[in-house]
Design an enzyme around this catalytic site. Sequence first.
Site, PDB file in Angstrom:
ATOM      1  N   CYS A 133      45.888  70.369  86.422  1.00  0.00           N
ATOM      2  CA  CYS A 133      46.399  68.998  86.413  1.00  0.00           C
ATOM      3  C   CYS A 133      47.014  68.702  87.778  1.00  0.00           C
ATOM      4  O   CYS A 133      47.832  69.470  88.281  1.00  0.00           O
ATOM      5  CB  CYS A 133      47.443  68.865  85.306  1.00  0.00           C
ATOM      6  SG  CYS A 133      48.327  67.304  85.304  1.00  0.00           S
TER       7      CYS A 133
ATOM      8  N   CYS B 245      51.233  68.097  87.264  1.00  0.00           N
ATOM      9  CA  CYS B 245      52.188  69.177  86.969  1.00  0.00           C
ATOM     10  C   CYS B 245      51.674  70.549  87.376  1.00  0.00           C
ATOM     11  O   CYS B 245      52.366  71.549  87.187  1.00  0.00           O
ATOM     12  CB  CYS B 245      52.572  69.165  85.494  1.00  0.00           C
ATOM     13  SG  CYS B 245      51.276  69.731  84.360  1.00  0.00           S
TER      14      CYS B 245
ATOM     15  N   CYS C 258      35.173  73.583  81.648  1.00  0.00           N
ATOM     16  CA  CYS C 258      35.488  74.410  80.487  1.00  0.00           C
ATOM     17  C   CYS C 258      37.012  74.519  80.375  1.00  0.00           C
ATOM     18  O   CYS C 258      37.653  75.137  81.221  1.00  0.00           O
ATOM     19  CB  CYS C 258      34.838  75.775  80.682  1.00  0.00           C
ATOM     20  SG  CYS C 258      34.894  76.825  79.235  1.00  0.00           S
TER      21      CYS C 258
ATOM     22  N   CYS D 158      46.850  66.131  79.535  1.00  0.00           N
ATOM     23  CA  CYS D 158      47.486  67.399  79.850  1.00  0.00           C
ATOM     24  C   CYS D 158      48.618  67.640  78.854  1.00  0.00           C
ATOM     25  O   CYS D 158      49.464  66.761  78.640  1.00  0.00           O
ATOM     26  CB  CYS D 158      48.034  67.366  81.280  1.00  0.00           C
ATOM     27  SG  CYS D 158      49.006  68.833  81.730  1.00  0.00           S
TER      28      CYS D 158
ATOM     29  N   CYS E  49      52.231  67.427  80.940  1.00  0.00           N
ATOM     30  CA  CYS E  49      52.845  66.203  81.477  1.00  0.00           C
ATOM     31  C   CYS E  49      52.236  64.908  80.941  1.00  0.00           C
ATOM     32  O   CYS E  49      52.698  63.835  81.279  1.00  0.00           O
ATOM     33  CB  CYS E  49      52.781  66.217  82.994  1.00  0.00           C
ATOM     34  SG  CYS E  49      51.123  65.964  83.675  1.00  0.00           S
TER      35      CYS E  49
END
Length: 146
Positions: A99, A102, A122, A50, A53
Amino acid sequence: PLSFDALELSDSRWREALSPQAFRVLRDEGTEPAGSSPLDSVYDPGTYICAGCFLPLFSSEHKFDSGTGWPSFWRPLHEAHIDTKRDFKLIWPRTEYHCARCNGHQGHVFDDGPEPTGQRWCNNGVALKFIPDTEPLPALRSASDL
């Protein structure tokens, strides 16, 4: 999966930590233009984390060329690192994912991917960072890092 605490920051803190494009996607659930991410053509061994984070989300082992112009995977690295919700922004409902740490928007999952899952995760490339297998994964970002 990693053990982690949620990372919650104000919009102003996220704006300082992210590029304008990454903020629009991760925090405002935007979508980058198809074909705009260099990560779409990266197939080296590694992990996609991510961009907000640094939580590991996808492995290069699960990446495939979907022909859509966005990095696509047939499964996440760990189900516990991804949360989903229904998205009604278009005419038909979709499944949005983000995510789990976060709450940064990543993309949408569809049922038109390859076997063995039949799924296409995607992803917006600007919402990810690629870490080659030759480099250690960075520590998860904390509020004090941002």
